[in-house]
Design an enzyme around this catalytic site. Structure first.
Site, PDB file in Angstrom:
ATOM      1  N   ASP A 144       2.709   4.262 -11.153  1.00 28.66           N
ATOM      2  CA  ASP A 144       1.269   4.362 -11.781  1.00 28.66           C
ATOM      3  C   ASP A 144       0.623   5.409 -10.831  1.00 28.66           C
ATOM      4  O   ASP A 144       0.325   5.314  -9.674  1.00 28.66           O
ATOM      5  CB  ASP A 144       0.691   3.085 -11.407  1.00 28.66           C
ATOM      6  CG  ASP A 144       0.792   1.800 -12.442  1.00 28.66           C
ATOM      7  OD1 ASP A 144       0.331   0.664 -12.261  1.00 28.66           O
ATOM      8  OD2 ASP A 144       1.409   2.276 -13.445  1.00 28.66           O
ATOM      9  N   ASP A 157      -9.974  -0.835  -4.759  1.00 30.24           N
ATOM     10  CA  ASP A 157      -9.105  -0.176  -5.955  1.00 30.24           C
ATOM     11  C   ASP A 157     -10.019   0.639  -6.867  1.00 30.24           C
ATOM     12  O   ASP A 157     -10.475   0.287  -7.900  1.00 30.24           O
ATOM     13  CB  ASP A 157      -8.393  -1.018  -6.513  1.00 30.24           C
ATOM     14  CG  ASP A 157      -6.921  -0.602  -7.270  1.00 30.24           C
ATOM     15  OD1 ASP A 157      -6.396  -1.331  -8.028  1.00 30.24           O
ATOM     16  OD2 ASP A 157      -6.942   0.480  -7.342  1.00 30.24           O
ATOM     17  N   ASP A 166      -9.012   3.330  -8.866  1.00 33.88           N
ATOM     18  CA  ASP A 166      -8.125   3.860 -10.182  1.00 33.88           C
ATOM     19  C   ASP A 166      -8.876   4.989 -10.819  1.00 33.88           C
ATOM     20  O   ASP A 166      -9.328   4.952 -11.787  1.00 33.88           O
ATOM     21  CB  ASP A 166      -8.102   2.631 -11.173  1.00 33.88           C
ATOM     22  CG  ASP A 166      -7.259   1.446 -10.831  1.00 33.88           C
ATOM     23  OD1 ASP A 166      -7.334   0.216 -11.011  1.00 33.88           O
ATOM     24  OD2 ASP A 166      -6.345   1.493  -9.968  1.00 33.88           O
ATOM     25  N   ASP A 193      -3.868  -7.301 -24.020  1.00 35.18           N
ATOM     26  CA  ASP A 193      -4.509  -6.156 -24.403  1.00 35.18           C
ATOM     27  C   ASP A 193      -4.551  -5.779 -25.831  1.00 35.18           C
ATOM     28  O   ASP A 193      -5.535  -5.397 -26.535  1.00 35.18           O
ATOM     29  CB  ASP A 193      -4.017  -4.883 -23.805  1.00 35.18           C
ATOM     30  CG  ASP A 193      -4.262  -5.017 -22.250  1.00 35.18           C
ATOM     31  OD1 ASP A 193      -5.301  -5.669 -21.784  1.00 35.18           O
ATOM     32  OD2 ASP A 193      -3.254  -4.235 -21.570  1.00 35.18           O
ATOM     33  N   HIS A 214      -2.824   1.623  -4.643  1.00 37.80           N
ATOM     34  CA  HIS A 214      -2.588   0.620  -3.967  1.00 37.80           C
ATOM     35  C   HIS A 214      -2.042   0.903  -2.505  1.00 37.80           C
ATOM     36  O   HIS A 214      -2.415   0.158  -1.539  1.00 37.80           O
ATOM     37  CB  HIS A 214      -1.582  -0.364  -4.828  1.00 37.80           C
ATOM     38  CG  HIS A 214      -2.228  -0.812  -5.966  1.00 37.80           C
ATOM     39  ND1 HIS A 214      -1.369  -1.517  -6.856  1.00 37.80           N
ATOM     40  CD2 HIS A 214      -3.391  -0.754  -6.635  1.00 37.80           C
ATOM     41  CE1 HIS A 214      -2.190  -1.839  -7.931  1.00 37.80           C
ATOM     42  NE2 HIS A 214      -3.475  -1.260  -7.800  1.00 37.80           N
ATOM     43  N   MET A 227       6.450   0.765 -21.677  1.00 35.60           N
ATOM     44  CA  MET A 227       6.425  -0.253 -20.692  1.00 35.60           C
ATOM     45  C   MET A 227       5.310  -1.350 -21.336  1.00 35.60           C
ATOM     46  O   MET A 227       4.469  -1.018 -21.870  1.00 35.60           O
ATOM     47  CB  MET A 227       5.799   0.361 -19.556  1.00 35.60           C
ATOM     48  CG  MET A 227       5.723  -0.573 -18.155  1.00 35.60           C
ATOM     49  SD  MET A 227       3.842  -1.654 -18.380  1.00 35.60           S
ATOM     50  CE  MET A 227       2.901  -0.189 -17.235  1.00 35.60           C
ATOM     51  N   GLU A 250       5.215  -4.163  -8.865  1.00 34.97           N
ATOM     52  CA  GLU A 250       3.965  -3.344  -8.459  1.00 34.97           C
ATOM     53  C   GLU A 250       3.234  -4.085  -7.256  1.00 34.97           C
ATOM     54  O   GLU A 250       2.808  -5.204  -7.676  1.00 34.97           O
ATOM     55  CB  GLU A 250       3.107  -3.071  -9.510  1.00 34.97           C
ATOM     56  CG  GLU A 250       1.822  -2.177  -9.264  1.00 34.97           C
ATOM     57  CD  GLU A 250       0.930  -1.932 -10.344  1.00 34.97           C
ATOM     58  OE1 GLU A 250       1.253  -2.051 -11.350  1.00 34.97           O
ATOM     59  OE2 GLU A 250      -0.150  -1.654  -9.993  1.00 34.97           O
ATOM     60  N   ASP A 260      -2.423   4.744 -14.554  1.00 36.15           N
ATOM     61  CA  ASP A 260      -3.068   3.598 -14.522  1.00 36.15           C
ATOM     62  C   ASP A 260      -4.535   3.825 -13.985  1.00 36.15           C
ATOM     63  O   ASP A 260      -4.676   3.592 -12.654  1.00 36.15           O
ATOM     64  CB  ASP A 260      -2.339   2.474 -13.435  1.00 36.15           C
ATOM     65  CG  ASP A 260      -3.068   1.179 -13.645  1.00 36.15           C
ATOM     66  OD1 ASP A 260      -2.519  -0.002 -12.915  1.00 36.15           O
ATOM     67  OD2 ASP A 260      -3.915   1.004 -14.552  1.00 36.15           O
ATOM     68  N   LYS A 320       0.311  -4.477  -4.153  1.00 42.20           N
ATOM     69  CA  LYS A 320      -1.057  -4.203  -3.935  1.00 42.20           C
ATOM     70  C   LYS A 320      -1.423  -5.005  -2.914  1.00 42.20           C
ATOM     71  O   LYS A 320      -0.762  -6.218  -2.662  1.00 42.20           O
ATOM     72  CB  LYS A 320      -1.971  -4.555  -5.091  1.00 42.20           C
ATOM     73  CG  LYS A 320      -3.264  -3.921  -4.801  1.00 42.20           C
ATOM     74  CD  LYS A 320      -4.166  -4.328  -5.818  1.00 42.20           C
ATOM     75  CE  LYS A 320      -5.601  -3.810  -5.835  1.00 42.20           C
ATOM     76  NZ  LYS A 320      -6.485  -4.053  -7.007  1.00 42.20           N
ATOM     77  N   GLU A 364       1.966   2.267  -6.942  1.00 38.52           N
ATOM     78  CA  GLU A 364       0.601   2.923  -7.691  1.00 38.52           C
ATOM     79  C   GLU A 364       0.009   3.621  -6.520  1.00 38.52           C
ATOM     80  O   GLU A 364      -0.234   3.019  -5.433  1.00 38.52           O
ATOM     81  CB  GLU A 364      -0.345   1.765  -8.112  1.00 38.52           C
ATOM     82  CG  GLU A 364      -1.539   2.315  -8.737  1.00 38.52           C
ATOM     83  CD  GLU A 364      -2.688   1.431  -9.292  1.00 38.52           C
ATOM     84  OE1 GLU A 364      -2.285   0.668 -10.218  1.00 38.52           O
ATOM     85  OE2 GLU A 364      -3.601   1.401  -8.705  1.00 38.52           O
ATOM     86  N   HIS A 387      -0.740  -4.779 -21.461  1.00 41.14           N
ATOM     87  CA  HIS A 387      -0.359  -6.171 -21.186  1.00 41.14           C
ATOM     88  C   HIS A 387      -0.592  -6.804 -22.486  1.00 41.14           C
ATOM     89  O   HIS A 387      -1.365  -6.602 -23.409  1.00 41.14           O
ATOM     90  CB  HIS A 387      -1.647  -6.702 -20.379  1.00 41.14           C
ATOM     91  CG  HIS A 387      -2.085  -5.932 -19.037  1.00 41.14           C
ATOM     92  ND1 HIS A 387      -2.632  -4.953 -19.081  1.00 41.14           N
ATOM     93  CD2 HIS A 387      -1.554  -6.545 -17.728  1.00 41.14           C
ATOM     94  CE1 HIS A 387      -2.827  -4.379 -17.814  1.00 41.14           C
ATOM     95  NE2 HIS A 387      -2.046  -5.306 -17.157  1.00 41.14           N
TER      96      HIS A 387
HETATM   97  C1  DIG Z   1      -2.997  -3.040 -11.802  1.00 41.85           C
HETATM   98  O1  DIG Z   1      -2.742  -1.644 -11.024  1.00 41.85           O
HETATM   99  C2  DIG Z   1      -1.741  -3.271 -12.600  1.00 41.85           C
HETATM  100  C3  DIG Z   1      -2.197  -3.741 -13.895  1.00 41.85           C
HETATM  101  O2  DIG Z   1      -3.263  -2.808 -14.583  1.00 41.85           O
HETATM  102  C4  DIG Z   1      -0.877  -3.713 -14.636  1.00 41.85           C
HETATM  103  O3  DIG Z   1      -0.200  -4.944 -14.587  1.00 41.85           O
HETATM  104  C5  DIG Z   1      -0.075  -2.864 -13.944  1.00 41.85           C
HETATM  105  C6  DIG Z   1       0.559  -1.860 -14.852  1.00 41.85           C
HETATM  106  O4  DIG Z   1       0.193  -0.530 -14.697  1.00 41.85           O
HETATM  107  N1  DIG Z   1      -0.985  -2.141 -13.010  1.00 41.85           N
HETATM  108 MN    MN Z   2      -5.038  -0.181  -9.303  1.00 41.53          MN
HETATM  109 MN    MN Z   3      -1.339  -0.512 -11.682  1.00 42.00          MN
END
Ligand code: DIG
Ligand code: MN
Ligand code: MN
Length: 392
Positions: free
Chosen positions: A246, A256, A258, A58, A221, A89, A182, A292, A184, A218, A55
């Site tokens: 992801d 979530d 992760d 970051d 998600h 990315m 993406e 991710d 969610k 992802e 990002h």
């Molecule tokens: C959350 O799952 C999102 C953020 O971490 C990021 O913007 C995106 C990219 O992997 N996934």
């Molecule tokens: Mn996530």
């Molecule tokens: Mn993600």
């Protein structure tokens, strides 16, 4: 060297925010110190990763001066060059700063929506400078708790306006990026708009430049939404829209998490890797394999790199197992039993009068078809035995 050691050809990537996650959560402070981005680049390269994603915030702290931004970027680019790492990315943090508390692209205040576009254009400039060709949009704050605050159609239209505008910005600047949306279903908002990959695939079809927009599904998600992740990925692949992915682990019915890839639903992870690697015979996915995910809060820095190695190692082990499974003669025999090359041609490629006539003329023994066993118990047992390491 183990066959499960990652190589650059595996295209494994991690976000700066993943291995750099300090372990804070809504109920507790951070447990790990901040790691400078150049150090993360070095350590990921040592682990065998191909690239690192980010990002904007970051790498360049929110509010940094132009001179500070340029110094940070130069230092980061030097680390990338020193360690042979790519930036496949980039994305924008449109969710941390309080200004986005009512959303970014969908916020009711047009000044907030304007700032979200400003910030995203700057972040796209940064991504382009680092060589990113995939730009992800995760609308973490694009949602509601008090649903009376706006007509959901207005939010949907604001998302379209923003993505259409930014597609134009990308084309106008010749950045050559593909956008990956993406989904969610919730968290941090009570409900997030465009909650699943399926919603995103339809949304893309309404855009001005839909050819440059795909999805970034992802694992966590779609599992949060109670859906089959592999099925959602397969739909994106079938539409030619799987532009990024992801990977992580997730227990159903949880926030979530992760988690490390493959740490929870190994069967689901196996079927996903089988799909992505095309071992059943379909076209494989050839984009970056992005984790991710982040280490458990219990871990110190050594645990973080163990987490990163575990993500990549498990993916390669599952790839090896999927290759063995689809090469297994008994598996192939069961899958071949139901093929009928005389009838298949009638069922594909659309309508013709000849096909209709041929279909009507078929003498199908419906009772026999209804009685036959499909041997899926044996097929699934074979999958389990390959996974458990007693076959293959
Ligand atoms: C959350 O799952 C999102 C953020 O971490 C990021 O913007 C995106 C990219 O992997 N996934
Ligand atoms: Mn996530
Ligand atoms: Mn993600």
């Amino acid at each position: 060297m183990s066959p499960f050691d990652p190589t650059r050809e595996d295209r494994f990537t991690f976000g700066l925010w993943t291995v750099g996650n300090p372990g804070a959560d809504p109920f507790g402070a951070r447990v790990r110190p901040t790691m400078p981005p150049p150090y993360i680049v070095q350590k990921l390269a040592e682990c065998g990763a191909y690239g690192v994603n980010l990002h904007d915030d970051d790498l360049v702290p929110f509010g940094a001066s132009a001179a500070e931004r340029d110094r940070i970027v130069r230092e980061f680019q030097r680390a990338l060059a020193d360690h042979g790492m790519q930036v496949p990315m980039a994305t924008t943090n449109l969710f941390s700063h309080p200004v986005f508390k009512d959303g970014a692209f969908t916020a009711n205040d047009p000044k907030v929506r304007a700032f979200a576009l400003q910030k995203t254009m700057r972040a796209m400039d940064l991504g382009a400078e680092l060589g990113a060709k995939i730009y992800v949009f995760w609308g973490g704050r694009e949602g509601v708790e008090a649903d009376a605050c706006r007509d959901p159609r207005t939010a949907w239209q604001r998302m379209r306006d923003a993505i259409d505008f930014l597609c134009g910005y990308c084309r106008d600047n010749g950045y050559g990026m593909k956008f990956a949306l993406e989904a969610k279903p919730n968290e941090p908002r009570g409900d997030i708009y465009l909650p699943t990959t399926g919603h995103m695939l339809h949304f893309i079809s309404t855009l001005q430049h839909q050819e440059m927009v795909g999805v970034n599904p992802e694992v966590a998600h779609e599992v949060m939404a109670g859906l089959s992740f592999a099925h959602n990925v397969a739909e994106a692949m079938a539409c030619g829209k799987l532009f990024h992915i992801d990977l992580n682990g997730q227990k159903i019915g949880r926030y979530d998490q992760d988690l490390r890839f493959g740490s929870e639903d190994q069967k689901g992870a196996f079927l996903l890797v089988r799909l992505l690697e095309g071992t059943l015979g379909g076209e494989p996915y050839r984009g970056p394999l992005h984790f991710d995910a982040h280490a458990y809060r219990s871990e110190d820095e050594d645990g973080v790199w163990e987490f990163a190695r575990g993500c990549m190692r498990t993916y390669k082990i599952l790839k090896h197992k999927a290759q063995a499974f689809d090469a297994d003669p008994e598996v192939r025999e069961i899958l071949a039993e139901q093929r009928d090359d005389t009838i298949d041609p009638l069922l594909v490629g659309g309508y013709s009068e000849a096909k209709a006539t041929a279909l009507r003329a078929l003498d199908l023994d419906v009772d026999a078809l209804a009685r036959r066993g499909l041997r899926y118990e044996r097929l699934d047992q074979l999958l389990v035995e390959h996974l458990l390491g007693v076959r293959g």
